[in-house]
Design a protein around this motif. Structure first.
Motif, PDB file in Angstrom:
ATOM      1  N   SER A 186      39.914  44.695  50.265  1.00 37.10           N
ATOM      2  CA  SER A 186      39.789  43.421  51.103  1.00 37.10           C
ATOM      3  C   SER A 186      40.637  42.363  50.130  1.00 37.10           C
ATOM      4  O   SER A 186      40.745  42.347  48.906  1.00 37.10           O
ATOM      5  CB  SER A 186      38.626  42.966  51.360  1.00 37.10           C
ATOM      6  OG  SER A 186      37.871  42.447  50.112  1.00 37.10           O
ATOM      7  N   LEU A 187      40.934  41.356  50.988  1.00 38.54           N
ATOM      8  CA  LEU A 187      41.757  40.172  50.196  1.00 38.54           C
ATOM      9  C   LEU A 187      40.830  39.509  49.087  1.00 38.54           C
ATOM     10  O   LEU A 187      41.167  39.141  48.044  1.00 38.54           O
ATOM     11  CB  LEU A 187      42.132  39.238  51.107  1.00 38.54           C
ATOM     12  CG  LEU A 187      43.258  38.180  50.776  1.00 38.54           C
ATOM     13  CD1 LEU A 187      44.297  38.790  49.807  1.00 38.54           C
ATOM     14  CD2 LEU A 187      43.683  37.091  51.620  1.00 38.54           C
ATOM     15  N   ALA A 188      39.431  39.612  49.581  1.00 32.53           N
ATOM     16  CA  ALA A 188      38.444  38.862  48.520  1.00 32.53           C
ATOM     17  C   ALA A 188      38.577  39.488  47.495  1.00 32.53           C
ATOM     18  O   ALA A 188      38.333  38.968  46.077  1.00 32.53           O
ATOM     19  CB  ALA A 188      37.242  38.856  49.262  1.00 32.53           C
ATOM     20  N   GLU A 189      38.350  40.919  47.465  1.00 27.79           N
ATOM     21  CA  GLU A 189      38.631  41.795  46.305  1.00 27.79           C
ATOM     22  C   GLU A 189      39.930  41.497  45.511  1.00 27.79           C
ATOM     23  O   GLU A 189      39.763  41.548  44.135  1.00 27.79           O
ATOM     24  CB  GLU A 189      38.251  43.456  46.700  1.00 27.79           C
ATOM     25  CG  GLU A 189      37.340  44.155  45.957  1.00 27.79           C
ATOM     26  CD  GLU A 189      37.134  45.384  46.483  1.00 27.79           C
ATOM     27  OE1 GLU A 189      35.615  45.774  46.538  1.00 27.79           O
ATOM     28  OE2 GLU A 189      37.888  46.227  46.722  1.00 27.79           O
ATOM     29  N   THR A 190      41.012  41.470  46.190  1.00 32.62           N
ATOM     30  CA  THR A 190      42.185  41.412  45.472  1.00 32.62           C
ATOM     31  C   THR A 190      42.042  40.048  44.656  1.00 32.62           C
ATOM     32  O   THR A 190      42.395  40.042  43.547  1.00 32.62           O
ATOM     33  CB  THR A 190      43.381  41.168  46.473  1.00 32.62           C
ATOM     34  OG1 THR A 190      43.378  42.238  47.464  1.00 32.62           O
ATOM     35  CG2 THR A 190      44.464  40.705  45.993  1.00 32.62           C
ATOM     36  N   GLN A 191      41.433  38.889  45.279  1.00 37.56           N
ATOM     37  CA  GLN A 191      41.180  37.747  44.697  1.00 37.56           C
ATOM     38  C   GLN A 191      40.349  37.840  43.492  1.00 37.56           C
ATOM     39  O   GLN A 191      40.897  37.239  42.428  1.00 37.56           O
ATOM     40  CB  GLN A 191      40.678  36.736  45.640  1.00 37.56           C
ATOM     41  CG  GLN A 191      40.712  35.375  45.215  1.00 37.56           C
ATOM     42  CD  GLN A 191      39.913  34.239  46.224  1.00 37.56           C
ATOM     43  OE1 GLN A 191      39.136  34.808  47.063  1.00 37.56           O
ATOM     44  NE2 GLN A 191      40.221  33.199  45.948  1.00 37.56           N
ATOM     45  N   SER A 192      39.357  38.601  43.664  1.00 38.66           N
ATOM     46  CA  SER A 192      38.473  38.763  42.349  1.00 38.66           C
ATOM     47  C   SER A 192      39.267  39.352  41.206  1.00 38.66           C
ATOM     48  O   SER A 192      39.102  39.137  40.087  1.00 38.66           O
ATOM     49  CB  SER A 192      37.133  38.980  42.530  1.00 38.66           C
ATOM     50  OG  SER A 192      37.065  40.191  43.363  1.00 38.66           O
ATOM     51  N   VAL A 193      39.977  40.391  41.554  1.00 39.34           N
ATOM     52  CA  VAL A 193      40.675  41.154  40.648  1.00 39.34           C
ATOM     53  C   VAL A 193      41.699  40.512  39.809  1.00 39.34           C
ATOM     54  O   VAL A 193      41.727  40.205  38.651  1.00 39.34           O
ATOM     55  CB  VAL A 193      41.451  42.519  41.149  1.00 39.34           C
ATOM     56  CG1 VAL A 193      42.356  42.959  40.025  1.00 39.34           C
ATOM     57  CG2 VAL A 193      40.261  43.552  41.800  1.00 39.34           C
ATOM     58  N   TYR A 194      42.533  39.610  40.603  1.00 37.53           N
ATOM     59  CA  TYR A 194      43.513  38.861  40.185  1.00 37.53           C
ATOM     60  C   TYR A 194      42.990  37.740  39.288  1.00 37.53           C
ATOM     61  O   TYR A 194      43.396  37.418  38.138  1.00 37.53           O
ATOM     62  CB  TYR A 194      44.404  38.171  41.355  1.00 37.53           C
ATOM     63  CG  TYR A 194      45.423  37.183  40.681  1.00 37.53           C
ATOM     64  CD1 TYR A 194      46.546  37.608  40.229  1.00 37.53           C
ATOM     65  CD2 TYR A 194      45.281  35.874  40.966  1.00 37.53           C
ATOM     66  CE1 TYR A 194      47.489  36.864  39.706  1.00 37.53           C
ATOM     67  CE2 TYR A 194      46.221  35.006  40.623  1.00 37.53           C
ATOM     68  CZ  TYR A 194      47.280  35.481  39.714  1.00 37.53           C
ATOM     69  OH  TYR A 194      48.237  34.754  39.238  1.00 37.53           O
ATOM     70  N   LYS A 195      41.900  37.019  39.777  1.00 39.31           N
ATOM     71  CA  LYS A 195      41.144  35.952  38.827  1.00 39.31           C
ATOM     72  C   LYS A 195      40.757  36.362  37.459  1.00 39.31           C
ATOM     73  O   LYS A 195      40.991  35.957  36.663  1.00 39.31           O
ATOM     74  CB  LYS A 195      40.224  35.335  39.635  1.00 39.31           C
ATOM     75  CG  LYS A 195      40.590  34.445  40.566  1.00 39.31           C
ATOM     76  CD  LYS A 195      39.231  33.563  41.208  1.00 39.31           C
ATOM     77  CE  LYS A 195      39.285  32.271  41.565  1.00 39.31           C
ATOM     78  NZ  LYS A 195      38.099  31.777  42.380  1.00 39.31           N
ATOM     79  N   PHE A 196      40.090  37.809  37.603  1.00 42.06           N
ATOM     80  CA  PHE A 196      39.691  38.204  36.359  1.00 42.06           C
ATOM     81  C   PHE A 196      40.888  38.590  35.601  1.00 42.06           C
ATOM     82  O   PHE A 196      40.768  38.107  34.174  1.00 42.06           O
ATOM     83  CB  PHE A 196      38.883  39.649  36.842  1.00 42.06           C
ATOM     84  CG  PHE A 196      38.339  40.355  35.599  1.00 42.06           C
ATOM     85  CD1 PHE A 196      37.505  39.678  34.731  1.00 42.06           C
ATOM     86  CD2 PHE A 196      39.148  41.259  34.980  1.00 42.06           C
ATOM     87  CE1 PHE A 196      36.896  40.412  33.761  1.00 42.06           C
ATOM     88  CE2 PHE A 196      38.692  41.954  33.976  1.00 42.06           C
ATOM     89  CZ  PHE A 196      37.485  41.735  33.125  1.00 42.06           C
ATOM     90  N   CYS A 197      41.884  39.145  36.021  1.00 41.99           N
ATOM     91  CA  CYS A 197      43.044  39.416  35.032  1.00 41.99           C
ATOM     92  C   CYS A 197      43.502  38.168  34.670  1.00 41.99           C
ATOM     93  O   CYS A 197      43.710  38.283  33.325  1.00 41.99           O
ATOM     94  CB  CYS A 197      43.887  40.331  35.820  1.00 41.99           C
ATOM     95  SG  CYS A 197      43.571  41.887  36.282  1.00 41.99           S
TER      96      CYS A 197
END
Ligand code: EPU
Length: 293
Positions: free
Chosen positions: A40-51
């Motif tokens: 989901s976009l929410a999951e994309t967002q958390s992966v991106y923020k983490f990286c």
């Protein structure tokens, strides 16, 4: 080397050392150290923020149909979004970035909606298509976009309305964002008419392009004026020119095809050779249309 432990929280959607040749239409590309498929976009967002917080480089991959990935691979995180969502309300379609473009075109046809016909036969994802304003001589996707929801480089989600979006020839101003969801404004038209137009465009492409071969579509942009890149390469007599497993298509000179086990290095050497020859013969400097990682 990026440690596997670091990505524990994303273990369900993460693979390590994933061969990227499995994810490109060229069938070329070394491994991604970390390969993540957010649902989901929410999951994309958390992966991106983490990286971003860890200082790890992030690469966004769509359908891998306009890209050449180097043989060493990517020492970072490659995100390939996986959420396939589509909904329609009258003439408006909302669709997720990972959705295959060809399936979207078919959905529009079946619903009697016009506007996406120029995209027939283009093997990308919606996100990739929007990012680079995919299209051809009959039109481009940018013409029917109403808004785009993205994760921006700060890691925030935002929606860009039509007035903020800029589309040019195989380019948009979305190149620093991760596309999540796209809203398209289409027009009603008799299904049969839309079908006929799509069939005509597909028939033309089948005649003039090596659609069955492994390639990344047109390699070079057409110059702003004068003969097309394909015509220039053809006139320079380069059809069939091969380096390793990479060859200038006999069918359309602006396509490089993988005839066996082509390496990215073969394709790059061939690109350089083509540029050099075309410049010698015509004085024109060809510019890449495909992206190289
Ligand atoms: N031509 C040749 N030799 C060739 C190829 C083409 O002489 O080997 C001539 C054709 O005869 C024609 C002219 O070049 O007179 C243009 O060719 P074509 O109609 O095939 O279109 P194109 O400009 O090469 C563009 C897009 C394609 C898109 C088609 C159809 C670019 C760089 N290419 O090709 O996009 O599919 O129009 O709409 O803009 C892509 O983006 O990956 C791609 C393939």
């Amino acid at each position: 080397m990026i440690s596997k432990q670091l990505f524990r929280q994303f273990s369900q959607i993460t693979a390590f050392n994933e061969p990227l040749k499995r994810h490109t239409t060229f069938s070329i590309g070394g491994p991604a150290r970390v390969f993540i498929k957010p649902r989901s976009l929410a999951e994309t967002q958390s992966v991106y923020k983490f990286c971003k917080s860890e200082g790890i480089p992030v690469y966004i991959l769509g359908a891998g149909s306009n890209i050449l990935i180097n043989d060493k691979g990517i020492n970072g995180v490659v995100i390939k979004q996986a959420g396939l969502i589509i909904s329609r309300k009258n003439t408006i379609i909302k669709v997720s970035a990972a959705y295959p473009l060809m399936r979207l075109v078919k959905r529009a046809i079946d619903a009697g909606l016009s506007g996406l016909e120029p995209l027939a036969g283009i093997p990308g994802s919606v996100g990739g298509a929007v990012m680079m304003n995919a299209g051809g001589k009959y039109g481009e996707i940018g013409q029917v976009i109403k808004s785009v929801s993205v994760v921006n480089r700060k890691g925030e989600t935002e929606t860009w309305q039509k007035d903020k979006l800029k589309f040019g020839y195989r380019i948009s101003n979305l190149n620093k964002a991760i596309i999540g969801e796209v809203v398209l404004q289409l027009k009603r038209r008799k299904t049969q008419l839309v079908k006929n137009l799509v069939s005509a465009i597909l028939a033309e492409k089948c005649q003039t392009q090596p659609l069955r071969d492994r390639s990344a579509g047109c390699v070079f942009k057409n110059p702003a004026s004068g003969p097309s890149a394909g015509a220039l390469i053809d006139r320079a007599g380069l059809k069939g020119l091969a380096i390793g497993g990479a060859m200038v298509s006999h069918n359309h000179a602006n396509f490089i095809v993988n005839t066996g086990n082509a390496k990215a290095g073969d394709v790059i050497a061939l690109i350089d050779r083509i540029k050099e020859f075309v410049f010698k013969v015509s004085g024109i400097r060809l510019e890449l249309e495909i992206e190289i990682w």
